[in-house]
Each structure stands twice: as C-alpha cells, then as structure tokens.
Design a protein around this motif. Sequence first.
Motif, mmCIF file in Angstrom:
data_model
loop_
_atom_site.group_PDB
_atom_site.id
_atom_site.type_symbol
_atom_site.label_atom_id
_atom_site.label_comp_id
_atom_site.label_asym_id
_atom_site.label_seq_id
_atom_site.Cartn_x
_atom_site.Cartn_y
_atom_site.Cartn_z
ATOM 1 N N GLU A 247 51.951 89.210 40.645
ATOM 2 C CA GLU A 247 52.367 89.083 42.092
ATOM 3 C C GLU A 247 51.173 89.734 42.765
ATOM 4 O OE1 GLU A 247 55.159 87.765 43.023
ATOM 5 O OE2 GLU A 247 55.764 87.295 41.100
ATOM 6 N N LYS A 248 50.566 90.824 42.533
ATOM 7 C CA LYS A 248 49.782 91.414 43.374
ATOM 8 C C LYS A 248 48.464 90.640 43.509
ATOM 9 C CE LYS A 248 48.728 94.755 46.240
ATOM 10 N NZ LYS A 248 49.661 95.083 47.447
ATOM 11 N N LEU A 249 47.872 90.065 42.409
ATOM 12 C CA LEU A 249 47.018 89.175 42.562
ATOM 13 C C LEU A 249 47.265 88.077 43.318
ATOM 14 C CD1 LEU A 249 44.063 88.481 41.869
ATOM 15 C CD2 LEU A 249 45.085 87.199 39.750
ATOM 16 N N ASN B 16 45.830 99.066 34.035
ATOM 17 C CA ASN B 16 47.261 99.872 33.802
ATOM 18 C C ASN B 16 48.446 99.121 34.569
ATOM 19 O OD1 ASN B 16 45.872 101.282 32.021
ATOM 20 N ND2 ASN B 16 45.587 102.926 33.506
ATOM 21 N N ALA B 17 48.885 97.966 33.929
ATOM 22 C CA ALA B 17 50.018 97.141 34.854
ATOM 23 C C ALA B 17 50.423 96.404 33.962
ATOM 24 C CB ALA B 17 49.521 96.501 35.912
ATOM 25 N N ASN B 18 51.852 96.104 34.107
ATOM 26 C CA ASN B 18 52.358 94.805 33.360
ATOM 27 C C ASN B 18 52.057 93.430 34.038
ATOM 28 O OD1 ASN B 18 54.460 93.949 35.250
ATOM 29 N ND2 ASN B 18 55.319 95.963 34.935
ATOM 30 N N ILE B 19 51.924 92.368 32.948
ATOM 31 C CA ILE B 19 51.543 91.277 33.565
ATOM 32 C C ILE B 19 52.320 90.664 34.880
ATOM 33 C CG2 ILE B 19 50.323 90.541 31.383
ATOM 34 C CD1 ILE B 19 52.810 88.692 31.021
ATOM 35 N N SER B 20 53.698 90.745 34.923
ATOM 36 C CA SER B 20 54.481 90.574 35.959
ATOM 37 C C SER B 20 54.058 90.980 37.417
ATOM 38 C CB SER B 20 55.881 90.854 35.558
ATOM 39 O OG SER B 20 56.708 90.282 36.685
ATOM 40 N N GLU B 21 53.712 92.312 37.206
ATOM 41 C CA GLU B 21 53.515 93.054 38.686
ATOM 42 C C GLU B 21 52.071 92.816 38.875
ATOM 43 O OE1 GLU B 21 52.948 97.636 39.934
ATOM 44 O OE2 GLU B 21 53.356 97.364 37.740
ATOM 45 N N LEU B 22 50.933 92.725 37.959
ATOM 46 C CA LEU B 22 49.743 92.314 38.297
ATOM 47 C C LEU B 22 49.602 90.730 38.548
ATOM 48 C CD1 LEU B 22 46.859 93.228 38.218
ATOM 49 C CD2 LEU B 22 46.665 92.298 35.715
ATOM 50 N N LEU C 8 44.816 87.132 47.004
ATOM 51 C CA LEU C 8 44.191 86.313 47.248
ATOM 52 C C LEU C 8 44.709 85.459 48.408
ATOM 53 C CD1 LEU C 8 44.368 84.593 43.407
ATOM 54 C CD2 LEU C 8 42.213 85.235 44.777
ATOM 55 N N LYS C 9 46.133 85.746 48.637
ATOM 56 C CA LYS C 9 46.512 85.178 49.864
ATOM 57 C C LYS C 9 45.948 85.510 51.041
ATOM 58 C CE LYS C 9 50.675 82.831 48.123
ATOM 59 N NZ LYS C 9 52.203 82.760 48.205
ATOM 60 N N VAL D 141 40.514 95.823 44.960
ATOM 61 C CA VAL D 141 41.751 96.161 45.455
ATOM 62 C C VAL D 141 42.621 96.728 44.337
ATOM 63 C CG1 VAL D 141 43.738 95.483 46.492
ATOM 64 C CG2 VAL D 141 41.761 95.013 47.576
ATOM 65 N N LEU D 142 42.559 95.744 43.424
ATOM 66 C CA LEU D 142 43.228 95.964 41.957
ATOM 67 C C LEU D 142 42.997 97.068 41.162
ATOM 68 C CD1 LEU D 142 43.415 92.161 40.687
ATOM 69 C CD2 LEU D 142 45.193 93.300 41.874
#
Length: 440
Positions: free
Chosen positions: A125-127, A117-123, A131-132, A427-428
Amino acid sequence: MFKKLYDFFSSVKLAIFLLLTLAVTSIVGTIIEQQQDPEKYLREYGETTYKILKFLGFTDVYHSWWYITLLTLLAVNLIVCSIKRLPKIWKVAMKPRKTLPPGYEKGLKISNTITLNANISELKEKLIEVLKSYRYKAEVSLENDREVHIFADKNVFSRFGVYIVHLGVLIVLIGGLTTALFGFRGYMNLAEGTKSNLVSFFSGPKIIELPFYVRCNNFKIDFYPSGMPKAYISDLSIIENGKEVLRKTIKVNDPLKYEGIYFYQASYGQGEAFLKIVSKSGQRIIGVAFGQPVKLGENTYLRIISIDGNTMTIGIEFIRNGKVQPGVIKPFVLYKIPGTDKSVAMVDFKPVFYTGLQVSKDPGTWIVWTGSTILILGLIVAFFIPHRRVWARIEKKEENRARLIIGGLANKGSEGLATEIEEVLGVLKSLYCENTPKED
C-alpha cells in the motif's frame, strides 16, 4: 504488386530522398524570385535562360506540378510509414509485461533490492502511494501469500510523440497543398477613381475574377529629394452588390483584408488610358491603368502594356482562354476584338500615377500554423517527456519483514528514473527501517 508498393512507400530512404529534393527545390525557389513579370526575368537572365527556368517551373516553384507531386508523395510516405510501425509501438506502449519474475530484474538497466521491517500488505500500500505521488499510474499485477507484484508507468503517451510529429508534418503538407491548389498571387493596377475585380497572375496570362470590386479612391506618393519614392498610400474601398462594404487606407506592410484575400501596397506606375468600347448594345468609355485587364467577354480580356509617347499608339495584349495575342491600337481608330462583337479605341491618355496592388489568397495559412503548433508539441513530447516504467516484487521473508526488488526502464533520461527510484526507496527506508542497506 501491392506489397512492393507498400514497401516502396514505407521506405525511410524514400522519405530522405523526398525531403532532400524538397529542400533543394525550395532553395531554388528562394534564390529565384517567384511569379515576377516576364520582362524582369528577361532583363536579369536573358531569353534563353528564362525559357529554361520557365520550362522547369523554377519561376513558380511552389505551384508547379512536380513540387505538388513531391509534397503528395511525402504525405503518402509519411502515412504509410506511420501505419507500418504503429502496431509495434502500440504493443510496446499498451501491452507491457506487468510482473517481475525472479531474475527479470537483471535485465533492467536500473534495479535495487532492499529488506524492510514491514509486512508485504503494508509495504504494498505504501509503495503504491509513493509511486502515485510521483505521478505514476500504479497497480497490483499479481498477489498471493508469499509475494506481490506491482507495475507502474507514466507518460505512456510520449511513445506516440513521433506520431504527433508526423501528424503535424502531415497537416503542414496539407496546408501547403491547399495553398498551391486553391490559393493565388497576382496584382491589380488601379488609377484614382477606377475600380476592378480582375486579378492578373504574376506567372502567365491567367486572370481571375473576384466576387467583388476594389476601387481606388485616392493614391498619394511622396518622393525624397533624390527622386526615390518615400511612401505610397492608397485609399481603397471594397464594393459588393453596388455598395461600399469596407474602406481602408493601406500602405506598405499594412494590407487590406476581405474574405480571406489580402491587398498589399506593392508598387506604383504612371499612365491611365481612356478606352471607348463599342458593341451592338452601345458604347461606353472607361479609364484603365496600364497593366490592368479589361473584360470584353467570357474569358476574353484586353490589357495595355505600352504606349508610344509620340504617336499615342498603345501596345496591347489580347487574352482569350489563357492565350495571349499582341496588338496595337492607334488613337481614335477602332480595333476589332477577335471573336467578339466589340471594338476598342483609345480616346484619351493621362500621365497620372496609379497604385500597384499585390493580391494574394492563402487558404492554407491557418492549416500550416495549426500543423506547426502540433509539430512543435510533438517534438516536445518526443524529446523532452520520457516514458518511465517501474516494476516491483515484494517477497515475504518473516512475519514482519519483506524484501523489495524494484527496477525500471525509460525510453530516454534513465538518470531521472534512477533518481526517482532512489527517492522512493528513501521514503520507504525512513518509514520502515532507517539505515537499512540496499542489497547487491
């Protein structure tokens, strides 16, 4: 012709053959004592066997022409093999596919699909952020209104671990060649109060002159009640330009070091002869221990090798330009040195102990240590640090829902990568939709 040579030197079979040959010859060099006095070889092996061993170079394996040739060939083979295989490894490491086209995830050993349940832009940035946090270098490789592709990798340098190993081996080989070509191992015999700058090689009649003198100030030897030597200690000085620049008392395993040359307490002997050397410029009397050469001219030396206790006649070796000529000197009788204006006579003899020093120069030691360190680091990189890559595609499903397809590859330790991807998904899921099941 060039291609045939290139293929020959890049052959893995050649590398295996050279390594096996070096291993076998090194074993021979370990079993047979190296650079010993010829008399010792004659006692242990007999004259015929000694001649065969000497002809084959087995009495000085690590300085023989064929051993040096094998090391050189192995170095060339290693360089050519590395050059031949480098373009392919460079392409794999530095020019990877950075997008995850539909269906490509099926070819990945590890892949997961999940809807959040997230928009692709938000997802996106979080992914990248997650990963970093796992030390991945992440980037957006493709982005539009409907989907985003993310590529991440870490430890790309581990792909070149084998080259670090090759570099380490190459440096070790260079160190070995440096020692074989520019190093030496020999001996000096010094009676108390005498000095010399001449070192005799263990193998053959070669003699080198040091740029300084070594003087034995005092030599002490202790014996067990059985008569076996208990300890022998030498007080040595380094004399350079007529001045004492270093002084040290040495014993077994505690050498004197000067200008990269080591002087080890190795043995002892008995016998000091006093020689009168007569020439057109005058005469002089010197004391010299048995086995220690005396310089009589350019590339011309004399060495005492034996004495007859009854007649006081001494056996000598006359060495000129690397060739040995035996001879005898009777007491107080002048012996004319061939090819020179000098004559030698023995005027006195003392049955005193002299110190036997092993002299060695190994200029390749630090090169070998450096190469060995690099080799170990290369092995750690090659075997214990995996190169991991992660691809992700985020697809827009609805206004605030997105599907994440994520997968990865590792050149070793795929289980660790699978665990990392599971943790990233965890985490996601905790952020965007608890209890969201993964899709098949």
